[in-house]
Design a protein around this motif. Structure first.
Motif, short mmCIF file in Angstrom:
data_model
loop_
_atom_site.label_atom_id
_atom_site.label_comp_id
_atom_site.label_asym_id
_atom_site.label_seq_id
_atom_site.Cartn_x
_atom_site.Cartn_y
_atom_site.Cartn_z
N ALA A 127 0.85 -1.20 0.00
CA ALA A 127 0.00 0.00 0.00
C ALA A 127 0.89 1.24 0.00
O ALA A 127 1.99 1.23 0.54
N THR A 128 0.43 2.31 -0.62
CA THR A 128 1.23 3.54 -0.64
C THR A 128 0.56 4.60 0.24
O THR A 128 -0.66 4.61 0.40
N ILE A 129 1.39 5.49 0.78
CA ILE A 129 0.86 6.63 1.52
C ILE A 129 0.87 7.79 0.53
O ILE A 129 1.94 8.17 0.04
N PRO A 130 -0.28 8.31 0.19
CA PRO A 130 -0.34 9.28 -0.93
C PRO A 130 0.16 10.67 -0.55
O PRO A 130 -0.61 11.62 -0.44
N PHE A 131 1.46 10.78 -0.33
CA PHE A 131 2.05 12.07 0.09
C PHE A 131 2.58 12.79 -1.15
O PHE A 131 3.39 12.25 -1.90
N LYS A 132 2.12 14.02 -1.35
CA LYS A 132 2.52 14.77 -2.55
C LYS A 132 3.62 15.76 -2.19
O LYS A 132 3.41 16.66 -1.38
N SER A 133 4.80 15.56 -2.80
CA SER A 133 5.91 16.46 -2.48
C SER A 133 6.59 16.91 -3.77
O SER A 133 6.11 16.62 -4.87
N ARG A 134 7.77 17.56 -3.63
CA ARG A 134 8.54 17.97 -4.82
C ARG A 134 9.65 16.98 -5.12
O ARG A 134 10.59 17.30 -5.82
N PHE A 135 9.55 15.80 -4.54
CA PHE A 135 10.50 14.72 -4.83
C PHE A 135 9.73 13.71 -5.68
O PHE A 135 8.79 13.06 -5.21
N LEU A 136 10.10 13.62 -6.95
CA LEU A 136 9.30 12.89 -7.92
C LEU A 136 10.07 11.72 -8.53
O LEU A 136 11.29 11.61 -8.37
N ASN A 137 9.33 10.90 -9.25
CA ASN A 137 9.92 9.73 -9.91
C ASN A 137 9.50 9.76 -11.37
O ASN A 137 8.31 9.85 -11.66
N LEU A 138 10.46 9.70 -12.27
CA LEU A 138 10.11 9.73 -13.69
C LEU A 138 10.26 8.34 -14.29
O LEU A 138 11.28 7.66 -14.07
N LYS A 139 9.25 7.93 -15.05
CA LYS A 139 9.32 6.63 -15.71
C LYS A 139 9.25 6.82 -17.21
O LYS A 139 8.61 7.77 -17.68
N LEU A 140 9.87 5.93 -17.94
CA LEU A 140 9.79 6.01 -19.40
C LEU A 140 8.60 5.18 -19.86
O LEU A 140 8.48 4.02 -19.47
N LYS A 141 7.74 5.79 -20.69
CA LYS A 141 6.60 5.03 -21.19
C LYS A 141 7.08 4.01 -22.21
O LYS A 141 6.60 2.91 -22.30
N ASN A 142 8.08 4.46 -23.01
CA ASN A 142 8.58 3.57 -24.06
C ASN A 142 10.11 3.63 -24.08
O ASN A 142 10.69 4.40 -24.85
N PRO A 143 10.76 2.83 -23.23
CA PRO A 143 12.21 2.97 -23.05
C PRO A 143 13.02 2.91 -24.33
O PRO A 143 13.97 3.68 -24.51
N SER A 144 12.66 2.08 -25.29
CA SER A 144 13.51 1.93 -26.48
C SER A 144 13.58 3.22 -27.31
O SER A 144 14.57 3.52 -27.95
N ASN A 145 12.51 4.04 -27.28
CA ASN A 145 12.50 5.30 -28.04
C ASN A 145 13.44 6.34 -27.47
O ASN A 145 13.81 7.29 -28.14
N GLN A 146 13.77 6.18 -26.20
CA GLN A 146 14.51 7.24 -25.50
C GLN A 146 16.02 7.12 -25.69
O GLN A 146 16.75 8.05 -25.41
N ILE A 147 16.48 5.96 -26.13
CA ILE A 147 17.93 5.74 -26.15
C ILE A 147 18.58 6.51 -27.29
O ILE A 147 18.22 6.41 -28.44
N SER A 148 19.54 7.32 -26.93
CA SER A 148 20.28 8.08 -27.92
C SER A 148 21.65 8.36 -27.32
O SER A 148 21.77 8.97 -26.27
N GLU A 149 22.68 7.86 -27.97
CA GLU A 149 24.04 7.93 -27.41
C GLU A 149 24.44 9.35 -27.01
O GLU A 149 24.96 9.57 -25.94
#
Ligand code: CTP
Ligand code: MG
Length: 585
Positions: free
Chosen positions: A140-162
């Protein structure tokens, strides 16, 4: 002055790598005209590697101005945990939909993190509105809203660029091997002290991260005490912070209780209904206890929360995982913030002060005179005050006494805290420069000589008067607290620890004296000058002073020193990491 005409590595070293890294990072920033952010950059740190004199101080702001601006900057900033293969350009473009970005950098801790400063505070609301609370299938998560965030890639393969992988900023000091290399190839002992300062001082990014961490904790405390402020104090802000030092925080509730005169005009005075407790100390303990619980239960990334409420100064200690800072949160501790301001003034008056303090701190750490564990050891704060006192005792003095800073104060500088007079001039421009032109090499040697022969058994150290005084009690080391004058800031130091300090100081003075006489050839790879002083005690290390040496040194002792030096040089050259200097603050 001992000078080495080599400087082979001096154009390459880490300091230049570091500054170019900072420049790269800053040149990437999109500028945000009209914000204070652009102005505060690097206000805390005087220019790197400056020589003697007062030339920098006129450019420097008051401590309170810098702290206010840094706080405002931190309030426009978010901390984002990112995937390792993040594409920097796309990341910035994505965030820019919430408003222009003033500054950003990436760093590695446990994972990759981005610190992103927006031009406007509103952008944060916009970003938070588009952010959701994760739902986990197993926990279960505690729904605490702060300025510390987590970014996820929706489509990781599109993001790769050397080309566009995030460039990370280093938050750690160099390895001991690298440090010895830098010091050994310096041109003079003065250069060595400046290199050490440049290498260990807090970077612009590290300062930002410290203020951001306070700001994130402030948001949590504000849930109970709207309008509260969390100020960083101690070495994070007093100009003496080494990379890796702890983050001291002070929960300031003064603003919360302030009377707004305009809204209280007329015949009535409205007060809040409050709970009363028998003393300030109990109030502080109760407040810290609740905030500690809150950090433990809801504070994202706050781990290992310990409530140390029975200490003389009650505190909550915790680790902020994402920044990697060990944090000490106190309340009702405004005198400590004031003493940070005083040290900021001393650190800004003359560039030799910080160079000397950093060297003495590193020297003490290398010889285990200081420790990150509380105990009978001397502290960095005490060492800093000892350096200040020593510089007040030079002829002519390099630093003014606290009493003379008080006599220069204006009415607006007047400050009484908990019944203690904490008044001193806060405008650096009004303090007269010193005519003293002594070199760092001389000052370092004389520092060791001074304390190697100090009458600790009868005298105390007192920066208020800049004079040795009779000790009021039998503590082995007595350093008067500058504001709470009945307190000894080094009360914890045991006779053994003081004895060790004195012996090492004498040995170090002797080593520097020998440096002047016979300079080893740079090609010999023998640690010299400051590098020789920083070698930790190994199997061959014997206190030279214990041998009751008389000048000139006996051949036997000279031989012993040569063995220590050559063994240590071989050791760190051949097996890096085996004999290491602790680079932790
Ligand atoms: N302090 C004090 N009296 C003491 C100990 C600490 O007034 N006996 C105040 C000083 O203002 C000090 C601050 O608390 O700067 C933080 O203490 P500490 O973390 O021990 O020292 P720092 O100066 O922050 O040094 P370090 O880098 O070792 O953390
Ligand atoms: Mg500290």
């Amino acid at each position: 002055m001992a000078a080495r005409g080599v400087g082979r590595l001096t154009c390459l070293p880490l300091c230049s790598q570091r500054s170019s890294r900072v420049l790269r990072s800053i040149s990437r920033h999109l500028s945000c005209p009209g914000t204070v952010a652009a102005k505060v950059r690097n206000e805390e740190q005087p220019p790197r590697g400056a020589k003697t004199g007062f030339e920098d101080r006129t450019l420097k702001k008051r401590f309170s101005e810098v702290q206010k601006e840094r706080r405002e900057q931190a309030q426009r900033t978010v901390l984002i945990h990112c995937p390792n293969n993040i594409n920097e350009k796309k990341f910035l473009k994505y965030l820019s939909q919430h408003g222009p970005i003033n500054n950003h950098f990436f760093y590695e801790s446990i994972g990759l993190y981005a610190v992103v400063e927006f031009c406007q505070k509103d952008s944060i609301n916009s970003l938070q509105n588009g952010t959701h609370t994760p739902s986990l299938s197993t926990e279960a998560t505690i729904p605490f809203k702060s300025r510390f965030l987590n970014l996820k890639l929706k489509n990781p393969s599109n993001q790769i660029s050397e080309q566009s992988f995030a460039h990370t900023n280093n938050q750690f000091p160099p390895s001991s091997k690298k440090l010895f290399e830098l010091l050994n190839y310096a041109e003079s002992i003065d250069d060595q002290l400046n290199i050490l300062l440049t290498t260990f001082q807090l970077t612009e990014e590290n300062i930002r991260l410290r203020h951001l961490t306070c700001s994130l904790i402030e948001d949590i405390a504000a849930a109970y005490f709207p309008g509260c402020v969390i100020w960083p104090f101690g070495s994070s802000v007093n100009t003496f912070g080494k990379l890796g030092c702890d983050l001291d925080m002070f929960l300031d509730l003064d603003e919360v209780g302030k009377l707004n005169v305009h809204k209280n005009a007329g015949n009535f005075l409205m007060e809040f209904q409050v709970k009363n407790v028998p003393s300030e100390r109990i109030a502080t303990q109760k407040i810290l206890s609740v905030i500690g619980e809150c950090l433990d239960n809801f504070g994202p990334g706050c781990v290992g929360v310990q409530k140390i409420l029975n200490a003389r100064c009650p505190l909550v200690r915790f680790s902020h995982q994402a920044s990697g800072f060990q944090c000490d949160l106190t309340a009702n501790n405004s005198i400590a913030l004031k003493s940070s301001e005083l040290l900021y003034i001393y650190g800004s008056l003359d560039s030799r002060v910080r160079a000397l303090v950093f060297s003495v701190r590193c020297w003490a750490r290398a010889h285990s005179l200081t420790s990150s564990i509380p105990g009978a050891w001397i502290t960095n704060f005490s060492l800093t005050v000892m350096v200040i006192f020593f510089l007040q005792r030079r002829s002519p003095p390099i630093l003014p006494t606290l009493d003379s800073l008080k006599s220069l104060a204006d009415a607006e500088d007047r400050c009484i805290l908990e019944g203690n007079n904490c008044t001193f001039i806060r405008d650096l421009k009004k303090i007269k420069p010193s005519g003293n032109t002594e070199t760092l090499e001389l000052l370092l040697k004389e520092f060791f000589e001074y304390y190697g022969n100090f009458a600790f058994n009868k005298n105390s150290i007192n920066i208020r008067q800049g004079k040795e005084q009779n000790k009021p009690d039998s503590s082995p080391l007595y350093i008067q607290n500058p504001f709470e004058t009945s307190l000894n800031i080094s009360k914890n130091v045991s006779p053994n620890q003081l004895q060790k300090f004195v012996e090492l100081a004498r040995d170090s003075a002797w080593i520097l004296e020998q440096e002047e006489k016979n300079q080893p050839s740079p090609s010999s790879r023998q640690p010299w000058g400051l590098a020789a002083l920083l070698l930790p005690p190994g199997p061959h290390h014997t206190s030279l002073s214990r041998k009751k040496r008389k000048k000139p040194m006996s051949e036997k002792v000279k031989g012993l020193l040569a063995t220590i030096k050559s063994n240590s040089a071989d050791s760190f050259a051949a097996t890096p990491g085996k004999r290491t200097v602790s680079t932790k603050a």
